[in-house]
Design a protein around this motif. Structure first.
Motif, PDB file in Angstrom:
ATOM      1  N   TYR A   1     -11.481  80.722 107.943  1.00 25.26           N
ATOM      2  CA  TYR A   1     -10.001  81.746 107.930  1.00 25.26           C
ATOM      3  C   TYR A   1     -10.650  82.811 108.873  1.00 25.26           C
ATOM      4  O   TYR A   1     -11.880  83.478 108.893  1.00 25.26           O
ATOM      5  CB  TYR A   1      -9.859  82.151 106.793  1.00 25.26           C
ATOM      6  CG  TYR A   1      -9.327  81.061 105.613  1.00 25.26           C
ATOM      7  CD1 TYR A   1      -8.062  80.416 105.813  1.00 25.26           C
ATOM      8  CD2 TYR A   1     -10.156  80.731 104.905  1.00 25.26           C
ATOM      9  CE1 TYR A   1      -7.727  79.503 105.377  1.00 25.26           C
ATOM     10  CE2 TYR A   1      -9.703  79.838 103.992  1.00 25.26           C
ATOM     11  CZ  TYR A   1      -8.447  79.054 104.215  1.00 25.26           C
ATOM     12  OH  TYR A   1      -7.974  78.070 103.254  1.00 25.26           O
ATOM     13  N   LEU A   2      -9.838  83.491 109.488  1.00 21.45           N
ATOM     14  CA  LEU A   2      -9.926  84.775 110.078  1.00 21.45           C
ATOM     15  C   LEU A   2      -9.113  85.841 109.448  1.00 21.45           C
ATOM     16  O   LEU A   2      -7.800  85.863 109.058  1.00 21.45           O
ATOM     17  CB  LEU A   2      -9.263  84.628 111.708  1.00 21.45           C
ATOM     18  CG  LEU A   2      -9.401  85.968 112.491  1.00 21.45           C
ATOM     19  CD1 LEU A   2     -10.542  86.206 113.039  1.00 21.45           C
ATOM     20  CD2 LEU A   2      -8.246  85.951 113.548  1.00 21.45           C
ATOM     21  N   ARG A   3      -9.715  86.903 109.006  1.00 22.33           N
ATOM     22  CA  ARG A   3      -9.329  87.750 108.174  1.00 22.33           C
ATOM     23  C   ARG A   3      -9.011  89.015 108.926  1.00 22.33           C
ATOM     24  O   ARG A   3      -9.872  89.503 109.815  1.00 22.33           O
ATOM     25  CB  ARG A   3     -10.102  88.270 106.943  1.00 22.33           C
ATOM     26  CG  ARG A   3      -9.792  86.944 105.755  1.00 22.33           C
ATOM     27  CD  ARG A   3      -8.903  87.181 104.821  1.00 22.33           C
ATOM     28  NE  ARG A   3      -9.065  88.568 104.327  1.00 22.33           N
ATOM     29  CZ  ARG A   3      -9.847  89.039 103.288  1.00 22.33           C
ATOM     30  NH1 ARG A   3     -10.380  88.077 102.487  1.00 22.33           N
ATOM     31  NH2 ARG A   3      -9.785  90.427 102.621  1.00 22.33           N
ATOM     32  N   VAL A   4      -7.900  89.788 108.930  1.00 26.25           N
ATOM     33  CA  VAL A   4      -7.633  90.948 109.653  1.00 26.25           C
ATOM     34  C   VAL A   4      -7.371  91.996 108.126  1.00 26.25           C
ATOM     35  O   VAL A   4      -6.218  91.807 107.713  1.00 26.25           O
ATOM     36  CB  VAL A   4      -6.530  90.967 110.491  1.00 26.25           C
ATOM     37  CG1 VAL A   4      -6.228  92.383 111.060  1.00 26.25           C
ATOM     38  CG2 VAL A   4      -6.708  90.001 111.606  1.00 26.25           C
ATOM     39  N   VAL A   5      -7.991  92.844 107.995  1.00 24.68           N
ATOM     40  CA  VAL A   5      -7.588  93.798 107.105  1.00 24.68           C
ATOM     41  C   VAL A   5      -7.712  95.407 107.505  1.00 24.68           C
ATOM     42  O   VAL A   5      -8.550  95.649 108.468  1.00 24.68           O
ATOM     43  CB  VAL A   5      -8.917  93.783 105.841  1.00 24.68           C
ATOM     44  CG1 VAL A   5      -8.412  94.788 104.723  1.00 24.68           C
ATOM     45  CG2 VAL A   5      -9.086  92.517 105.426  1.00 24.68           C
ATOM     46  N   VAL A   6      -6.417  96.065 107.200  1.00 22.26           N
ATOM     47  CA  VAL A   6      -6.114  97.266 107.746  1.00 22.26           C
ATOM     48  C   VAL A   6      -5.584  98.191 106.769  1.00 22.26           C
ATOM     49  O   VAL A   6      -4.824  97.898 106.011  1.00 22.26           O
ATOM     50  CB  VAL A   6      -4.869  97.141 108.746  1.00 22.26           C
ATOM     51  CG1 VAL A   6      -4.829  98.690 109.522  1.00 22.26           C
ATOM     52  CG2 VAL A   6      -5.117  95.975 109.942  1.00 22.26           C
ATOM     53  N   ASP A   7      -6.689  99.298 106.409  1.00 22.61           N
ATOM     54  CA  ASP A   7      -6.296 100.162 105.599  1.00 22.61           C
ATOM     55  C   ASP A   7      -6.088 101.282 106.196  1.00 22.61           C
ATOM     56  O   ASP A   7      -6.629 101.977 107.241  1.00 22.61           O
ATOM     57  CB  ASP A   7      -7.551 100.492 104.579  1.00 22.61           C
ATOM     58  CG  ASP A   7      -7.926  99.566 103.675  1.00 22.61           C
ATOM     59  OD1 ASP A   7      -6.814  99.045 102.808  1.00 22.61           O
ATOM     60  OD2 ASP A   7      -8.933  98.671 103.870  1.00 22.61           O
ATOM     61  N   ALA A   8      -4.672 102.030 105.947  1.00 23.55           N
ATOM     62  CA  ALA A   8      -4.174 103.232 106.846  1.00 23.55           C
ATOM     63  C   ALA A   8      -3.670 104.154 105.644  1.00 23.55           C
ATOM     64  O   ALA A   8      -3.123 103.828 104.479  1.00 23.55           O
ATOM     65  CB  ALA A   8      -3.387 102.676 107.813  1.00 23.55           C
ATOM     66  N   THR A   9      -3.165 105.256 106.099  1.00 22.42           N
ATOM     67  CA  THR A   9      -2.255 106.251 105.402  1.00 22.42           C
ATOM     68  C   THR A   9      -1.397 106.712 106.430  1.00 22.42           C
ATOM     69  O   THR A   9      -1.451 107.426 107.530  1.00 22.42           O
ATOM     70  CB  THR A   9      -3.480 107.619 105.211  1.00 22.42           C
ATOM     71  OG1 THR A   9      -4.514 106.949 104.524  1.00 22.42           O
ATOM     72  CG2 THR A   9      -2.689 108.393 104.243  1.00 22.42           C
TER      73      THR A   9
END
Lengths: 140, 85
Positions: free
Chosen positions: A50-58
């Motif tokens: 799998y390709l994972r894209v994780v974005v944590d933002a405010t």
């Protein structure tokens, strides 16, 4: 032979430690060296799916998170589908990309090149840190 | 081919919504619509001079590769999860 390994063998020769203890110390030393190698990848090779894209933002003080997992097989299928795009559409897409400041000639991209890119994605890890957001792209 | 699509929506101060969509029964239910979509795709392929068999094959590959995909989006106390199995 490293200095630490030589010390262990010296202690063994001097009778300060037993052969079993020396073996344990050398094994521990090898484990430490393996984990200290820069860029050492502990992920199992050849098993990424799998390709994972994780974005944590405010956003406006509220935390937001995007976590997307895409099978690599889907990327490969997408590449095959993209190969069917007619040349006239690619020319229009090129013009739009150029207007947006992205001068990429899509007609020069061959499906084989894209497939090779997908094949080697398991070695890619992209991490972007900014004060407002963190982005991680990796394979698992 | 995907078997089940799970959709979960967590809303603030409300009970979470959960849907389990069995793909095969829903596809059979919407079969007339599926036939129309396939016919439209064939016409589009002919208009744009794309190999119909190749295009349908590539489309089928995309659908077959969907299981395992997961989209999880959270904004504050609102969260949406879509998982394809």
């Amino acid at each position: 032979m490293t200095e630490q390994r030589k010390d262990i063998l010296d202690m063994l020769a001097a009778g300060k430690i037993t052969a079993e203890e020396a073996e344990q110390l050398i094994a521990a030393l090898e484990r430490d060296q393996a984990s200290a190698v820069p860029g050492h990848d502990t992920r199992p090779k050849g098993k990424v799916k799998y390709l994972r894209v994780v974005v944590d933002a405010t956003d406006n003080g509220e935390p937001s998170r995007v976590n997307v997992r895409v099978p690599l097989q889907l990327l490969r299928a997408g590449v095959r589908l993209a190969a069917l795009v007619p040349p006239q559409a690619l020319v229009k897409a090129n013009a739009s990309l150029s207007d947006s400041g992205v001068p990429i000639d899509l007609t020069q991209l061959k499906p084989e090149q894209l497939e090779a890119l997908v094949e080697h994605l398991d070695d890619v890890t992209v991490e972007v840190d900014s004060p407002d957001a963190t982005v991680r792209v990796f394979c698992e | 081919m995907p078997q089940l699509v799970t959709v979960k929506v967590n809303r603030p101060d409300r009970r979470p919504l959960r849907f389990w969509v069995p793909v095969l029964p829903v596809t059979l239910l919407l079969f007339p619509l599926v036939v129309l979509v396939v016919l439209a795709a064939i016409v589009a392929c002919l208009v744009f001079r794309i190999g119909v068999v190749r295009a349908l094959g590539a489309g089928w590959r995309v659908i077959s590769a969907l299981p395992g995909a997961r989209f999880d989006i959270e904004q504050g106390r609102l969260a949406v999860l879509v998982a394809i199995r």
